[in-house]
Design an enzyme around this catalytic site. Structure first.
Site, short mmCIF file in Angstrom:
data_model
loop_
_atom_site.label_atom_id
_atom_site.label_comp_id
_atom_site.label_asym_id
_atom_site.label_seq_id
_atom_site.Cartn_x
_atom_site.Cartn_y
_atom_site.Cartn_z
N SER A 12 3.87 -1.14 59.04
CA SER A 12 2.97 -2.24 59.40
C SER A 12 2.77 -3.16 58.19
CB SER A 12 1.64 -1.67 59.92
OG SER A 12 0.90 -2.65 60.61
N ASP A 51 6.32 -1.93 70.49
CA ASP A 51 5.30 -2.22 69.48
C ASP A 51 4.96 -3.70 69.56
OD1 ASP A 51 3.77 -2.67 67.24
OD2 ASP A 51 5.34 -2.15 65.80
N HIS A 65 4.34 1.72 67.44
CA HIS A 65 4.18 1.27 66.05
C HIS A 65 4.65 2.35 65.07
CE1 HIS A 65 2.60 -1.84 63.52
NE2 HIS A 65 1.63 -1.12 63.01
#
Length: 480
Positions: free
Chosen positions: A169, A422, A447
């Site tokens: 991320s 995601d 994710h």
């Protein structure tokens, strides 16, 4: 990718899975044990002064699998306590024995215990101004330089330290940027679910909520999306009276009662964030990345929302309240739900500041998705930032100037992986950018699942991504 390459990756993934299953025999506590250390780093890496200031930056280290001369795997900490990311990045622990690697997890300044001004770190714009990705990258390079001098001074030549960066991320953005900005520090980077292109003018603002909707459509079915869409107007209309606000407050177990339009707006924003987080963490096993959740939380949420009948608006609100507990109170230990962001919530406050000052990611919703229709307004966003932090959002071209925007062809040794379920993949690098800047897309994945620990139910797409990472690392370390 050729058929031969796909077959090779598949075979490697099966071998890897067998190897990791053997490794997993040791207890989880032993596997994830980490020593906490601190290092004094400059408060401002880019200012020359006669009396520089320093603060203690935390990092975690595991030397269980390290053999003298082996590589260092560094996780570039993102927006939260570093111990949370360490416990949710099992892939690094899984492959450490294969590479005889030292594991290091470096905390991002202003998160966890790495507070430059202690409890006063968030008290003023002056104290907050050292919170930035550029300062954090310099922190990482500083720590890596210290570690390489400590571990490799008499082992290997000074220009070939075998350090690989990992991140997911925002941390994935940082791992890639570390390789791009400080190529001397790391030989390569595994950048998972990194929204590198999610900036104004680079990614359409409607794609994020559209992807969230796709996740709910796939795992929660069409009726769930329709019910969620219906819920926005029901909440707004019910909140127009005191009796309605009291009913929502009681039914949803809010810590504070709704008192007016501003509270209703806060509630709606809170609800939207929950939908996003459920979609991001729609893993096929229970997790606790943001909060304790069951396997496939989107499906569990939607089942609770739609499997029984309701005949009025209050019945719908009751259904929502029951379904929301999948996210808000899955363990049954939470007394009430706080929908407000407060200054005491340092992690959310710090990341909101970063989104205002540099990580502005435009999001808008349309009639086509399951969210309230809402346009993207940069000027309003910037004004809101000023009201909250006393600073205005940086101009849209900031990311282009600072990190090169979409022009990544001049960089090297980075793997960008993205789960195609995601929401942040809409701003991710999903195609190869050069001969050594690669993309690996993981079908049906949420994710940064590829950075998590191995699981017997992992599908071939996830196994293939991890195998791809291993082969890339071997190439970077001249082991291929």
């Amino acid at each position: 990718m050729s058929l031969f390459s796909k077959i090779l990756i598949y075979l490697i993934s099966l071998i890897l899975l067998l190897l990791l299953n053997i490794i997993e025999v040791e207890s989880t506590d032993q596997k994830y044990s980490l020593e906490t250390r601190y290092i004094e780093v400059p408060l401002d890496h880019f200012a020359a002064t006669s009396s520089p200031k320093f603060f203690k930056l935390r990092y975690l280290i595991n030397s269980k699998y390290h053999v003298r001369g082996g590589p260092v795997f560094v996780y570039t900490g993102n927006n939260g306590d570093i111990s949370i990311f360490a416990q949710n990045t099992g892939f690094m622990f899984d492959i450490a024995p294969v590479f005889n690697a030292l594991l290091v997890f470096i905390e991002h300044r202003y998160y966890g215990q790495s507070l430059p001004f202690g409890n006063a770190s968030f008290s003023s714009p002056e104290n907050l101004r050292y919170l930035s990705s550029t300062q954090a990258l310099a922190d990482f390079a500083f720590v890596i330089d210290y570690l390489t001098r400590s571990f490799y001074e008499n082992v290997i030549t000074h220009d070939t330290h075998p350090v690989v960066a990992f991140g997911g991320s925002y941390g994935g953005m940082l791992s890639a940027w570390l390789r791009m900005k400080y190529p001397y520090s790391v030989v390569g980077a595994i950048s998972s679910s990194a929204p590198m292109f999610y900036f104004p003018g680079m990614t359409s603002c409607d794609l994020f909520y559209d992807k969230v909707t796709q996740v709910f459509e796939k795992f929660g079915r069409d009726q769930c999306v329709k019910t969620i869409k219906l819920g926005w107007d029901v909440i707004i209309n019910l909140s127009k009276t005191k009796l309605g606000m009291d009913f929502i407050s009681t039914t949803w177990k809010l810590c504070g009662r709704l008192k007016g339009p501003e509270d209703t707006e806060t509630l709606l924003n809170w609800l939207g964030k929950i939908y996003v987080n459920i979609a991001l963490t729609n893993y096929h096993y229970p997790t606790d990345l943001y909060t304790p959740l069951p396997a496939y939380p989107v499906k569990v949420f939607c089942d609770k929302l739609t499997t029984s009948y309701f005949n009025d608006t209050k019945g719908l609100i009751e259904h929502f309240g029951h379904a929301l507990e999948v996210y808000t109170n899955y363990t049954g230990k939470r007394v009430c739900n706080n929908i407000n962001s407060t200054n005491d919530d340092y992690t959310e406050f710090a990341y909101d500041y970063q989104q205002c000052t540099e990580l502005t990611m435009p999001k808008c919703s349309t009639d086509a998705d399951m969210f309230m229709t809402k346009p993207w307004d940069f000027e309003k966003y910037s004004m809101d930032c000023y009201k909250k932090f006393g600073v205005r959002a940086l101009p849209p071209q900031w990311s282009q100037v600072t990190y090169g925007g979409k022009n990544l062809k001049y960089y090297s040794n980075i793997v960008f992986s993205n789960g195609m379920m995601d929401p942040y993949s809409c701003g991710g690098v999903t195609g190869n950018m050069s001969a050594t800047v690669w993309a690996f897309n993981i079908s049906d994945a949420p994710h940064h699942i590829d950075l998590r620990n191995s699981d017997v139910a992992d599908n071939n797409y996830v196994l293939g991504a991890r195998s791809f990472h291993i082969q890339a690392i071997k190439q970077w370390l001249n082991m291929a």
